[in-house]
Design a protein around this motif. Structure first.
Motif, PDB file in Angstrom:
ATOM      1  N   GLU A   1      33.142 -62.314  13.150  1.00 31.86           N
ATOM      2  CA  GLU A   1      32.950 -63.431  14.084  1.00 31.86           C
ATOM      3  C   GLU A   1      32.403 -64.612  13.292  1.00 31.86           C
ATOM      4  O   GLU A   1      31.379 -64.501  12.626  1.00 31.86           O
ATOM      5  N   ARG A   2      33.116 -65.748  13.369  1.00 34.16           N
ATOM      6  CA  ARG A   2      32.747 -66.936  12.629  1.00 34.16           C
ATOM      7  C   ARG A   2      32.524 -68.089  13.594  1.00 34.16           C
ATOM      8  O   ARG A   2      33.429 -68.469  14.318  1.00 34.16           O
ATOM      9  N   THR A   3      31.292 -68.633  13.602  1.00 35.06           N
ATOM     10  CA  THR A   3      30.982 -69.795  14.426  1.00 35.06           C
ATOM     11  C   THR A   3      30.711 -70.964  13.487  1.00 35.06           C
ATOM     12  O   THR A   3      29.837 -70.883  12.627  1.00 35.06           O
ATOM     13  N   LEU A   4      31.478 -72.028  13.659  1.00 38.66           N
ATOM     14  CA  LEU A   4      31.358 -73.201  12.809  1.00 38.66           C
ATOM     15  C   LEU A   4      30.956 -74.396  13.657  1.00 38.66           C
ATOM     16  O   LEU A   4      31.512 -74.605  14.741  1.00 38.66           O
ATOM     17  N   ALA A   5      29.961 -75.153  13.174  1.00 36.66           N
ATOM     18  CA  ALA A   5      29.535 -76.387  13.835  1.00 36.66           C
ATOM     19  C   ALA A   5      30.181 -77.563  13.099  1.00 36.66           C
ATOM     20  O   ALA A   5      30.214 -77.590  11.865  1.00 36.66           O
ATOM     21  N   PHE A   6      30.698 -78.511  13.880  1.00 38.45           N
ATOM     22  CA  PHE A   6      31.410 -79.662  13.322  1.00 38.45           C
ATOM     23  C   PHE A   6      30.683 -80.954  13.682  1.00 38.45           C
ATOM     24  O   PHE A   6      30.248 -81.135  14.822  1.00 38.45           O
ATOM     25  N   GLN A   7      30.565 -81.816  12.694  1.00 40.70           N
ATOM     26  CA  GLN A   7      30.029 -83.151  12.925  1.00 40.70           C
ATOM     27  C   GLN A   7      31.024 -84.124  12.319  1.00 40.70           C
ATOM     28  O   GLN A   7      31.434 -83.947  11.162  1.00 40.70           O
ATOM     29  N   ASP A   8      31.428 -85.124  13.081  1.00 33.91           N
ATOM     30  CA  ASP A   8      32.471 -86.061  12.650  1.00 33.91           C
ATOM     31  C   ASP A   8      33.726 -85.315  12.217  1.00 33.91           C
ATOM     32  O   ASP A   8      34.400 -85.693  11.255  1.00 33.91           O
ATOM     33  N   GLY A   9      34.034 -84.194  12.914  1.00 38.12           N
ATOM     34  CA  GLY A   9      35.259 -83.442  12.681  1.00 38.12           C
ATOM     35  C   GLY A   9      35.262 -82.544  11.451  1.00 38.12           C
ATOM     36  O   GLY A   9      36.289 -81.991  11.091  1.00 38.12           O
ATOM     37  N   ARG A  10      34.087 -82.387  10.805  1.00 41.04           N
ATOM     38  CA  ARG A  10      34.010 -81.558   9.588  1.00 41.04           C
ATOM     39  C   ARG A  10      32.934 -80.479   9.730  1.00 41.04           C
ATOM     40  O   ARG A  10      31.929 -80.681  10.408  1.00 41.04           O
ATOM     41  N   VAL A  11      33.173 -79.331   9.050  1.00 40.09           N
ATOM     42  CA  VAL A  11      32.232 -78.216   9.106  1.00 40.09           C
ATOM     43  C   VAL A  11      30.917 -78.614   8.438  1.00 40.09           C
ATOM     44  O   VAL A  11      30.896 -79.023   7.275  1.00 40.09           O
ATOM     45  N   VAL A  12      29.803 -78.486   9.211  1.00 44.80           N
ATOM     46  CA  VAL A  12      28.485 -78.805   8.660  1.00 44.80           C
ATOM     47  C   VAL A  12      27.542 -77.605   8.674  1.00 44.80           C
ATOM     48  O   VAL A  12      26.522 -77.603   7.985  1.00 44.80           O
ATOM     49  N   GLU A  13      27.856 -76.595   9.479  1.00 48.26           N
ATOM     50  CA  GLU A  13      27.007 -75.401   9.564  1.00 48.26           C
ATOM     51  C   GLU A  13      27.865 -74.225   9.998  1.00 48.26           C
ATOM     52  O   GLU A  13      28.806 -74.387  10.773  1.00 48.26           O
ATOM     53  N   GLN A  14      27.503 -73.022   9.509  1.00 50.39           N
ATOM     54  CA  GLN A  14      28.309 -71.830   9.818  1.00 50.39           C
ATOM     55  C   GLN A  14      27.423 -70.609  10.013  1.00 50.39           C
ATOM     56  O   GLN A  14      26.417 -70.457   9.329  1.00 50.39           O
ATOM     57  N   THR A  15      27.869 -69.735  10.919  1.00 50.85           N
ATOM     58  CA  THR A  15      27.253 -68.423  11.099  1.00 50.85           C
ATOM     59  C   THR A  15      28.375 -67.406  11.114  1.00 50.85           C
ATOM     60  O   THR A  15      29.285 -67.498  11.938  1.00 50.85           O
ATOM     61  N   TRP A  16      28.336 -66.463  10.184  1.00 50.40           N
ATOM     62  CA  TRP A  16      29.342 -65.408  10.103  1.00 50.40           C
ATOM     63  C   TRP A  16      28.652 -64.079  10.348  1.00 50.40           C
ATOM     64  O   TRP A  16      27.600 -63.804   9.764  1.00 50.40           O
ATOM     65  N   GLN A  17      29.244 -63.263  11.214  1.00 55.31           N
ATOM     66  CA  GLN A  17      28.701 -61.936  11.503  1.00 55.31           C
ATOM     67  C   GLN A  17      29.828 -60.918  11.452  1.00 55.31           C
ATOM     68  O   GLN A  17      30.933 -61.186  11.905  1.00 55.31           O
ATOM     69  N   GLY A  18      29.515 -59.758  10.906  1.00 56.08           N
ATOM     70  CA  GLY A  18      30.507 -58.696  10.863  1.00 56.08           C
ATOM     71  C   GLY A  18      30.521 -57.993   9.524  1.00 56.08           C
ATOM     72  O   GLY A  18      29.617 -58.148   8.701  1.00 56.08           O
ATOM     73  N   ASP A  19      31.562 -57.241   9.308  1.00 51.38           N
ATOM     74  CA  ASP A  19      31.737 -56.474   8.078  1.00 51.38           C
ATOM     75  C   ASP A  19      31.940 -57.431   6.900  1.00 51.38           C
ATOM     76  O   ASP A  19      32.862 -58.251   6.911  1.00 51.38           O
ATOM     77  N   ASP A  20      31.060 -57.338   5.897  1.00 49.66           N
ATOM     78  CA  ASP A  20      31.125 -58.255   4.746  1.00 49.66           C
ATOM     79  C   ASP A  20      32.491 -58.249   4.075  1.00 49.66           C
ATOM     80  O   ASP A  20      33.041 -59.308   3.765  1.00 49.66           O
ATOM     81  N   ASN A  21      33.036 -57.076   3.840  1.00 54.90           N
ATOM     82  CA  ASN A  21      34.320 -56.985   3.139  1.00 54.90           C
ATOM     83  C   ASN A  21      35.453 -57.592   3.960  1.00 54.90           C
ATOM     84  O   ASN A  21      36.321 -58.270   3.431  1.00 54.90           O
ATOM     85  N   TYR A  22      35.449 -57.332   5.270  1.00 55.65           N
ATOM     86  CA  TYR A  22      36.504 -57.886   6.119  1.00 55.65           C
ATOM     87  C   TYR A  22      36.336 -59.405   6.248  1.00 55.65           C
ATOM     88  O   TYR A  22      37.310 -60.158   6.124  1.00 55.65           O
ATOM     89  N   CYS A  23      35.101 -59.868   6.465  1.00 57.86           N
ATOM     90  CA  CYS A  23      34.870 -61.310   6.575  1.00 57.86           C
ATOM     91  C   CYS A  23      35.271 -62.057   5.305  1.00 57.86           C
ATOM     92  O   CYS A  23      35.748 -63.187   5.371  1.00 57.86           O
ATOM     93  N   SER A  24      35.121 -61.414   4.162  1.00 56.51           N
ATOM     94  CA  SER A  24      35.477 -62.071   2.904  1.00 56.51           C
ATOM     95  C   SER A  24      36.965 -62.384   2.804  1.00 56.51           C
ATOM     96  O   SER A  24      37.378 -63.226   2.015  1.00 56.51           O
ATOM     97  N   THR A  25      37.782 -61.750   3.651  1.00 61.55           N
ATOM     98  CA  THR A  25      39.219 -62.018   3.617  1.00 61.55           C
ATOM     99  C   THR A  25      39.577 -63.361   4.265  1.00 61.55           C
ATOM    100  O   THR A  25      40.721 -63.804   4.167  1.00 61.55           O
TER     101      THR A  25
END
Length: 126
Positions: A98-122
């Motif tokens: 699960e990836r939650t990205l915060a956008f400011q002026d249409g660009r990624v400024v903050e992120q929270t990733w949760q889940g299996d490290d190996n799978y998320c790395s893909t």
């Protein structure tokens, strides 16, 4: 025999280059435009505004990891040579990222990733 050793060295180096981690995947998206994220991950699962008024979007993915299955062939005859092939094969239990990205002026400024490290790395940016 030298050709086989050289082929194996190249093959193993290529496999090592495919290894990544969740932090590297997450960092690859920092500062990217929203449209770039959508073009690679599709439409978000959910969207909201955070306490700072920024747009946040969440992507949820489930799947299996793939492992690379190597095979090497030696051909003898009029077309002698050595060949190597790597084929991805799904393996293991179903995993979630699960990836939650915060956008400011249409660009990624903050992120929270949760889940299996190996799978998320893909989910590294290509």
């Amino acid at each position: 025999m030298r050709i086989i050793a050289l082929s194996m060295t190249v093959f193993l180096a290529a496999c090592a280059g495919l290894v990544t981690d969740m932090d590297g995947a997450r960092n690859s998206w920092q500062g990217m435009p929203y449209q770039d994220v959508v073009s690679q991950w599709g439409q978000p699962t959910s969207s909201a505004k955070d306490k700072n008024g920024r747009d946040t979007h969440t992507w949820v993915s489930e799947g299996q990891l793939s492992r690379l299955v190597p095979s090497i062939g030696i051909f003898v005859g009029s077309g002698s040579g050595v060949g190597a092939e790597v084929t991805p094969q799904a393996t293991g239990p179903l995993r979630r990222c699960e990836r939650t990205l915060a956008f400011q002026d249409g660009r990624v400024v903050e992120q929270t990733w949760q889940g299996d490290d190996n799978y998320c790395s893909t989910f590294v940016r290509h």
